[in-house]
Design an enzyme around this catalytic site. Sequence first.
Site, PDB file in Angstrom:
ATOM      1  N   LYS A  76      42.772 156.032  28.348  1.00  0.00           N
ATOM      2  CA  LYS A  76      41.466 156.920  28.827  1.00  0.00           C
ATOM      3  C   LYS A  76      42.473 158.257  29.239  1.00  0.00           C
ATOM      4  O   LYS A  76      43.415 158.068  29.849  1.00  0.00           O
ATOM      5  CB  LYS A  76      40.875 156.474  29.685  1.00  0.00           C
ATOM      6  CG  LYS A  76      39.449 157.148  29.841  1.00  0.00           C
ATOM      7  CD  LYS A  76      38.358 156.510  28.864  1.00  0.00           C
ATOM      8  CE  LYS A  76      36.935 157.154  28.812  1.00  0.00           C
ATOM      9  NZ  LYS A  76      36.310 156.571  27.831  1.00  0.00           N
ATOM     10  N   GLY A 176      16.654 156.006  27.861  1.00  0.00           N
ATOM     11  CA  GLY A 176      17.542 156.844  27.264  1.00  0.00           C
ATOM     12  C   GLY A 176      17.633 157.096  25.926  1.00  0.00           C
ATOM     13  O   GLY A 176      18.279 156.676  25.004  1.00  0.00           O
ATOM     14  N   TYR A 177      16.743 157.861  25.405  1.00  0.00           N
ATOM     15  CA  TYR A 177      16.374 158.010  24.093  1.00  0.00           C
ATOM     16  C   TYR A 177      17.137 159.162  23.446  1.00  0.00           C
ATOM     17  O   TYR A 177      16.913 160.277  23.048  1.00  0.00           O
ATOM     18  CB  TYR A 177      15.090 158.320  23.875  1.00  0.00           C
ATOM     19  CG  TYR A 177      14.316 157.834  22.342  1.00  0.00           C
ATOM     20  CD1 TYR A 177      14.227 156.495  22.181  1.00  0.00           C
ATOM     21  CD2 TYR A 177      14.025 158.781  21.280  1.00  0.00           C
ATOM     22  CE1 TYR A 177      13.616 155.944  21.138  1.00  0.00           C
ATOM     23  CE2 TYR A 177      13.459 158.204  20.207  1.00  0.00           C
ATOM     24  CZ  TYR A 177      13.292 156.913  19.917  1.00  0.00           C
ATOM     25  OH  TYR A 177      12.855 156.363  18.855  1.00  0.00           O
ATOM     26  N   GLY A 178      18.585 158.760  23.420  1.00  0.00           N
ATOM     27  CA  GLY A 178      19.714 159.617  22.909  1.00  0.00           C
ATOM     28  C   GLY A 178      20.439 158.845  21.742  1.00  0.00           C
ATOM     29  O   GLY A 178      19.778 158.258  20.940  1.00  0.00           O
ATOM     30  N   VAL A 180      22.631 156.795  21.360  1.00  0.00           N
ATOM     31  CA  VAL A 180      22.518 155.356  21.151  1.00  0.00           C
ATOM     32  C   VAL A 180      21.079 154.737  21.181  1.00  0.00           C
ATOM     33  O   VAL A 180      20.757 154.019  20.125  1.00  0.00           O
ATOM     34  CB  VAL A 180      23.187 154.735  22.281  1.00  0.00           C
ATOM     35  CG1 VAL A 180      23.186 152.993  22.390  1.00  0.00           C
ATOM     36  CG2 VAL A 180      24.655 154.903  22.453  1.00  0.00           C
ATOM     37  N   GLY A 181      20.205 155.161  21.886  1.00  0.00           N
ATOM     38  CA  GLY A 181      18.838 154.384  22.255  1.00  0.00           C
ATOM     39  C   GLY A 181      18.091 154.718  20.821  1.00  0.00           C
ATOM     40  O   GLY A 181      17.168 153.804  20.333  1.00  0.00           O
TER      41      GLY A 181
END
Length: 368
Positions: A76, A176-178, A180-181
């Site tokens: 990272k 979290g409707y982004g 991924v969601g």
Amino acid sequence: MDSFQFCDDLGPEKIVTLYDPATNMRAIVVVDNVACGPSIGGTRMAPDVGVEECFRLARAMTLKNAAAGLPHGGGKSVIFADPAMPLPEKEKIVRSFARAVEQITDYIVGPDMGTNELAMAWVQDEIGRAVGLPPEIGGIPLDEIGATGWGVAAAARVAKDFCDLELTGARVAVQGYGAVGRHAARFLANEGAILVAASDSKGTVIDSDGLNIDALEAAKSSGGSVLDAEVGEKREQDAIISVPCDIWIPAARPDVITMDNVDELKTRLILQGANIPITLDAEKYLHEKSVVSVPDFIANAGGVICAAVEYAGGSQTQALDLIEEKVSTNTKAVLRSSQTTGSLPREAANQIALERVHKAMSYRWSFH
Ligand code: NAD
């Protein structure tokens, strides 16, 4: 800070600070463990991420990549800067960072918070070693195709058998409707599931008869909120937590479920799309209540699997096939082990990942 305080039997192999007086680029790179192969992990651009957090994120990538069975270790990096700075300045900083990591050959740069495809294109241009690239230069657009959501849906197909659930008619709530969601919701709806609630940072929409996914998609893809979709009953952001459902998908932020609100959940299955969405004590509590929960680094591995396929020169179809295969196999292994031993699915997942890393270490002369 004494960087050696993080050392244990896995790593980190190196913690490097980078500084370029010409551009004032300041960054840190943590390469944790490379027994499985060169490390892959995102570059975060943020003013306030410390060495310890960077190390923890690198370690999480070691476990996620090993659990997914990828030929990559974990790493990272953090560039200490404001990601909202003007683009020409950002380009200078990112290019300076790329030149500085060129010699750290066991670290493959990927996107993370504050960096994106464009930043990865700059890194690729400087040193030819980045993933998450634009499609024109060999990238697989993982958020556009819904790579992580595809994996979450694959986890659902396996996990349903561990909680006596049918996907047809299963009620799904997505926090979290982004990237991924919303893809997870769409893939599950294709299998007959019903999206009964969706939320984002502005609020929640609820309809026990099912929300119109096309309307939600239109609102989100034009930069709006789920509240702009004119569907369902509109409620506040955290109303999503107590919506009765069969499958609850956290796909927003860490630590959204704690001992303070865990009792509000009314679900049988949790698929962790976000990273560490549930505190460990709340996860244990849910386990005792027989709520099945597929841990983050098993359920949301689709993104990094896609990145590994891109790095190896593979296609989008190969990426989706591999995500399905890996996430399904690992979900089954984790839930079976948890069922047999009574341990938390997260503990079972950690054990599987650690076994793979230790096995890989035993093949490396440098570890003897
Ligand atoms: P995103 O920015 O595309 O979507 C996040 C959504 O969550 C947005 O709609 C935002 O409005 C909403 N949100 C933010 N805070 C919220 C809150 N408190 N309550 C409800 N909604 C909230 O991000 P993403 O790429 O979908 O990532 C979501 C999570 O999944 C992050 O934790 C990320 O680290 C993790 N993750 C993403 C990927 C990937 O491939 N994108 C892979 C693995 C893990």
